[in-house]
Design a protein around this motif. Sequence first.
Motif, mmCIF file in Angstrom:
data_model
loop_
_atom_site.group_PDB
_atom_site.id
_atom_site.type_symbol
_atom_site.label_atom_id
_atom_site.label_comp_id
_atom_site.label_asym_id
_atom_site.label_seq_id
_atom_site.Cartn_x
_atom_site.Cartn_y
_atom_site.Cartn_z
ATOM 1 N N ALA A 1 0.832 -1.211 0.000
ATOM 2 C CA ALA A 1 0.000 0.000 0.000
ATOM 3 C C ALA A 1 0.863 1.256 0.000
ATOM 4 O O ALA A 1 0.539 2.248 -0.668
ATOM 5 C CB ALA A 1 -0.917 -0.018 1.225
ATOM 6 N N ILE A 2 1.983 1.210 0.748
ATOM 7 C CA ILE A 2 2.899 2.358 0.740
ATOM 8 C C ILE A 2 3.506 2.549 -0.656
ATOM 9 O O ILE A 2 3.572 3.671 -1.181
ATOM 10 C CB ILE A 2 4.008 2.147 1.796
ATOM 11 N N ALA A 3 3.968 1.439 -1.237
ATOM 12 C CA ALA A 3 4.588 1.528 -2.568
ATOM 13 C C ALA A 3 3.580 1.915 -3.640
ATOM 14 O O ALA A 3 3.961 2.463 -4.699
ATOM 15 C CB ALA A 3 5.241 0.189 -2.918
ATOM 16 N N ALA A 4 2.282 1.653 -3.414
ATOM 17 C CA ALA A 4 1.255 1.951 -4.421
ATOM 18 C C ALA A 4 0.800 3.407 -4.380
ATOM 19 O O ALA A 4 0.096 3.857 -5.299
ATOM 20 C CB ALA A 4 0.047 1.040 -4.217
ATOM 21 N N GLY B 1 6.250 -4.672 -11.174
ATOM 22 C CA GLY B 1 5.190 -3.742 -11.568
ATOM 23 C C GLY B 1 5.726 -2.539 -12.313
ATOM 24 O O GLY B 1 5.114 -2.079 -13.308
ATOM 25 N N LEU B 2 6.889 -1.995 -11.884
ATOM 26 C CA LEU B 2 7.463 -0.833 -12.579
ATOM 27 C C LEU B 2 7.942 -1.190 -13.976
ATOM 28 O O LEU B 2 7.823 -0.375 -14.921
ATOM 29 C CB LEU B 2 8.620 -0.266 -11.746
ATOM 30 N N LEU C 1 6.609 -3.410 -15.895
ATOM 31 C CA LEU C 1 5.394 -3.497 -16.720
ATOM 32 C C LEU C 1 4.774 -2.117 -16.949
ATOM 33 O O LEU C 1 4.211 -1.839 -18.020
ATOM 34 C CB LEU C 1 4.379 -4.426 -16.043
ATOM 35 N N TYR C 2 4.875 -1.216 -15.952
ATOM 36 C CA TYR C 2 4.251 0.098 -16.043
ATOM 37 C C TYR C 2 5.047 1.023 -16.959
ATOM 38 O O TYR C 2 4.494 1.715 -17.815
ATOM 39 C CB TYR C 2 4.139 0.697 -14.648
ATOM 40 N N GLN C 3 6.350 1.061 -16.776
ATOM 41 C CA GLN C 3 7.204 1.917 -17.597
ATOM 42 C C GLN C 3 8.530 1.180 -17.783
ATOM 43 O O GLN C 3 9.437 1.271 -16.960
ATOM 44 C CB GLN C 3 7.426 3.245 -16.868
ATOM 45 N N PRO C 4 8.671 0.416 -18.859
ATOM 46 C CA PRO C 4 9.828 -0.480 -19.022
ATOM 47 C C PRO C 4 11.179 0.218 -18.926
ATOM 48 O O PRO C 4 12.108 -0.322 -18.318
ATOM 49 C CB PRO C 4 9.609 -1.082 -20.414
ATOM 50 N N ALA C 5 11.305 1.400 -19.501
ATOM 51 C CA ALA C 5 12.617 2.053 -19.531
ATOM 52 C C ALA C 5 13.091 2.396 -18.120
ATOM 53 O O ALA C 5 14.161 1.972 -17.662
ATOM 54 C CB ALA C 5 12.553 3.296 -20.406
ATOM 55 N N LEU C 6 12.269 3.169 -17.389
ATOM 56 C CA LEU C 6 12.643 3.527 -16.015
ATOM 57 C C LEU C 6 12.543 2.333 -15.091
ATOM 58 O O LEU C 6 13.325 2.189 -14.141
ATOM 59 C CB LEU C 6 11.734 4.654 -15.516
ATOM 60 N N GLY C 7 11.578 1.460 -15.327
ATOM 61 C CA GLY C 7 11.410 0.291 -14.472
ATOM 62 C C GLY C 7 12.624 -0.612 -14.501
ATOM 63 O O GLY C 7 13.009 -1.209 -13.475
ATOM 64 N N GLN D 1 3.964 9.755 -15.248
ATOM 65 C CA GLN D 1 4.724 8.513 -15.109
ATOM 66 C C GLN D 1 6.062 8.762 -14.416
ATOM 67 O O GLN D 1 6.512 7.934 -13.601
ATOM 68 C CB GLN D 1 4.949 7.889 -16.495
ATOM 69 N N LEU D 2 6.708 9.886 -14.726
ATOM 70 C CA LEU D 2 7.971 10.221 -14.059
ATOM 71 C C LEU D 2 7.755 10.413 -12.561
ATOM 72 O O LEU D 2 8.535 9.913 -11.746
ATOM 73 C CB LEU D 2 8.566 11.481 -14.684
ATOM 74 N N VAL D 3 6.715 11.135 -12.200
ATOM 75 C CA VAL D 3 6.419 11.348 -10.771
ATOM 76 C C VAL D 3 6.115 10.012 -10.094
ATOM 77 O O VAL D 3 6.536 9.761 -8.955
ATOM 78 C CB VAL D 3 5.236 12.324 -10.615
ATOM 79 N N THR D 4 5.382 9.133 -10.779
ATOM 80 C CA THR D 4 5.030 7.831 -10.192
ATOM 81 C C THR D 4 6.280 7.010 -9.892
ATOM 82 O O THR D 4 6.450 6.470 -8.788
ATOM 83 C CB THR D 4 4.113 7.049 -11.140
ATOM 84 N N VAL D 5 7.173 6.916 -10.877
ATOM 85 C CA VAL D 5 8.386 6.098 -10.684
ATOM 86 C C VAL D 5 9.271 6.717 -9.608
ATOM 87 O O VAL D 5 9.796 6.013 -8.731
ATOM 88 C CB VAL D 5 9.143 5.946 -12.014
ATOM 89 N N TYR D 6 9.467 8.042 -9.655
ATOM 90 C CA TYR D 6 10.313 8.699 -8.656
ATOM 91 C C TYR D 6 9.755 8.515 -7.237
ATOM 92 O O TYR D 6 10.485 8.179 -6.305
ATOM 93 C CB TYR D 6 10.416 10.191 -8.980
ATOM 94 N N SER D 7 8.452 8.730 -7.100
ATOM 95 C CA SER D 7 7.852 8.592 -5.778
ATOM 96 C C SER D 7 7.935 7.152 -5.264
ATOM 97 O O SER D 7 8.135 6.909 -4.067
ATOM 98 C CB SER D 7 6.386 9.037 -5.830
ATOM 99 N N THR D 8 7.796 6.193 -6.179
ATOM 100 C CA THR D 8 7.898 4.795 -5.773
ATOM 101 C C THR D 8 9.285 4.487 -5.230
ATOM 102 O O THR D 8 9.438 3.833 -4.186
ATOM 103 C CB THR D 8 7.580 3.875 -6.959
ATOM 104 N N VAL D 9 10.307 4.948 -5.914
ATOM 105 C CA VAL D 9 11.677 4.713 -5.442
ATOM 106 C C VAL D 9 11.899 5.386 -4.090
ATOM 107 O O VAL D 9 12.541 4.828 -3.193
ATOM 108 C CB VAL D 9 12.689 5.219 -6.488
ATOM 109 N N ALA D 10 11.351 6.594 -3.934
ATOM 110 C CA ALA D 10 11.526 7.306 -2.658
ATOM 111 C C ALA D 10 10.850 6.555 -1.522
ATOM 112 O O ALA D 10 11.408 6.427 -0.421
ATOM 113 C CB ALA D 10 10.956 8.719 -2.782
ATOM 114 N N LEU D 11 9.653 6.039 -1.760
ATOM 115 C CA LEU D 11 8.931 5.342 -0.697
ATOM 116 C C LEU D 11 9.507 3.960 -0.388
ATOM 117 O O LEU D 11 9.306 3.424 0.704
ATOM 118 C CB LEU D 11 7.458 5.220 -1.067
ATOM 119 N N LEU D 12 10.224 3.385 -1.354
ATOM 120 C CA LEU D 12 10.820 2.070 -1.107
ATOM 121 C C LEU D 12 11.990 2.129 -0.124
ATOM 122 O O LEU D 12 12.493 1.088 0.302
ATOM 123 C CB LEU D 12 11.305 1.458 -2.425
ATOM 124 N N SER D 13 12.434 3.313 0.231
ATOM 125 C CA SER D 13 13.499 3.410 1.235
ATOM 126 C C SER D 13 13.031 2.875 2.590
ATOM 127 O O SER D 13 13.849 2.414 3.404
ATOM 128 C CB SER D 13 13.952 4.865 1.383
#
Length: 645
Positions: A47-50, A164-165, A167-173, A288-300
């Motif tokens: 839920a945090i990562a989502a 999931g990343l 599949l969502y955005q292959p390049a950044l994922g 999509q950029l905000v989504t990937v960046y925020s996901t990486v930040a929350l995964l800390s």
Amino acid sequence: MQIRQLPYPDPGVPDARSGPRFLLWLGRNQLGGQAKALAWGVLNFAAIAALPYPVGFAIEAVVDRSGGRLALAGALLLLAGAGIAVGDTMLHRTAVTNWITAAARIQQLLSRRAAELGAGLTRRVAAGEVVAVSTGDVEKIGWFIEALSRFLAAALTIVLVCVGLVLYQPALGAVVAIGLPLVALAVLPLLPPSTRRADIQREKAGRATELASDTVAGLRVLRGIGGEELFLERYRRASQEVRRAAVRSARLWSLIGAVQVMLPGLLMIAVVWYGVALARDGTISVGQLVTVYSTVALLSYPLRHFEEIAMAYSFSRPSAKRAARVLALRRDPVAGVSDAADTGTASTHEPLRGDLYDPDTGLLARSGEFTAVVCGDPDAAGRLAERLGGHAPDSAELPSVLLGGVALDGLEVTAARTAVLVQDKDPVLLSGTLSELLDVPASGQVGPLVALDAARCEDVLAALAQASVGVNGDPLRTRITERGRSLSGGQRQRLALARSLVADPEVLVLDEPTSAVDSHTEARIADGLGGLRRGRTTVVLTSSPLLLDRADRVVLLHKGAVVAAGTHRRLVESEPLYRAVVTRETDEEAAAREQVTRAEPSSAPWDGNGSTGASARTAGADGPADVEGPPDTATAELDEIEERA
């Protein structure tokens, strides 16, 4: 297992072969709790990562001026928030339950092992180590068990997010999928040295705890000899060693923490730099950029659990090793012994009766008699008392003590202690009222007042009553301080003896029960003990002539074997070694006595209870004057010797 269901009906038989095996055994016994914590942890971390996905979705909805999509993004945010709230609450609940139930299981195992080994425990393991295991070590082991499920949930969440990343955005994922495992595993090279430093710290802390325990236990003696400052300085040095070891360990753990902060930051920089380039090219949208960046930040947040599990294992491994060492001790090393002693199962056997025989020393205590044992070595006497109680010998090769022909080492704990009770030379009095002290498993045939009278505790009761308030003249309501520290050594000995007499076992073994009392009180105790224990088997390890003179039979042990047996007076007359131990006779006195004996020829007839002087001299180096055999042959041999005499 829920906390309200503690204690466990049966904590199980632990795998004590090593520390890691013990931790694995604990984990296997809590699979249900670990699975619950894993499920709630995945919900919480997922839920945090989502959270970034509905945020990015909302940004794109604003850019496209789509109210419906913005409302959907809000609903997804509420759903993720609810998942975080429920998951975090239940994860904490289940994780703490795992911690407490694991600690409770270890405490039960340690308590049963201590109860099984009795006074023999501190002869094999230092008292300070036992204290360290039952307090701090239990907490650290429970911490590892609790952190394990959260670590597994974090690792599983990271894998799912990476997939999931991609599949969502292959390049950044792909960048995130490659970078996150490297970040998580970057601290592995630092773990071995940090574990070694943690081991050193725990070892020094255990020694400091042992020193503190010994100092507190001997505080009265230290004050008597003026040694408080000496021991205080020793504890200061030990404490400083612990501090220095803790600082060295903390430095390495701070480095691990810094790595865990720095590397995720570098990964976020790489993601932003590469994502901005992709956004400029129109490959990805701003959302999509905000989504990937925020996901990486929350995964800390999940990544921090990798550091925690490493720290928990490093601290719990030496703790588990110490706990396993204590739990590996056994009182029944002989083959074929039931595991009922580990589970505390009550014995279904009838109470044992008969002669008590130790094949190792040749000691035979006849059923229903008061047998005194003289042993010049106090340590050897303590080991013999432990063996007579059915505790494990120092070597598994030694034969078991027999009671009525039954091996005590092979009995369940309850059956062995119902039959034989051993009172150590330094008995412990627990705090509470005198009535609580004497409330022990007993036959019911000896009341507390009768036992106190036989142990000659009149002055002890008077002193306790004078120091207590509101007892209304009832001596059993008087209170005893922790370990009886307000009492003298002789008073503690007498109360401990009264407690043993109340238990009224079939066989009572006493190790120097009157070493701290005066001779007048000792003589009265000997009379009371003999009268109250008449018809019961009593073995007293002592060198006191007052107790020896009232024994039905006295046995002399030398170099771990019986060398003579008889009455006290006969052995004093005929056995120089016995006389030297009991009367503290000097070499000059022995020489003078020998001259008198040679000048007055006499024959020492056999009195039916022991050896004659002639028989002792005849034995010489070929064997003892009165050789004892197993219960079925010893009496016949003694009768045959008596007839020849």
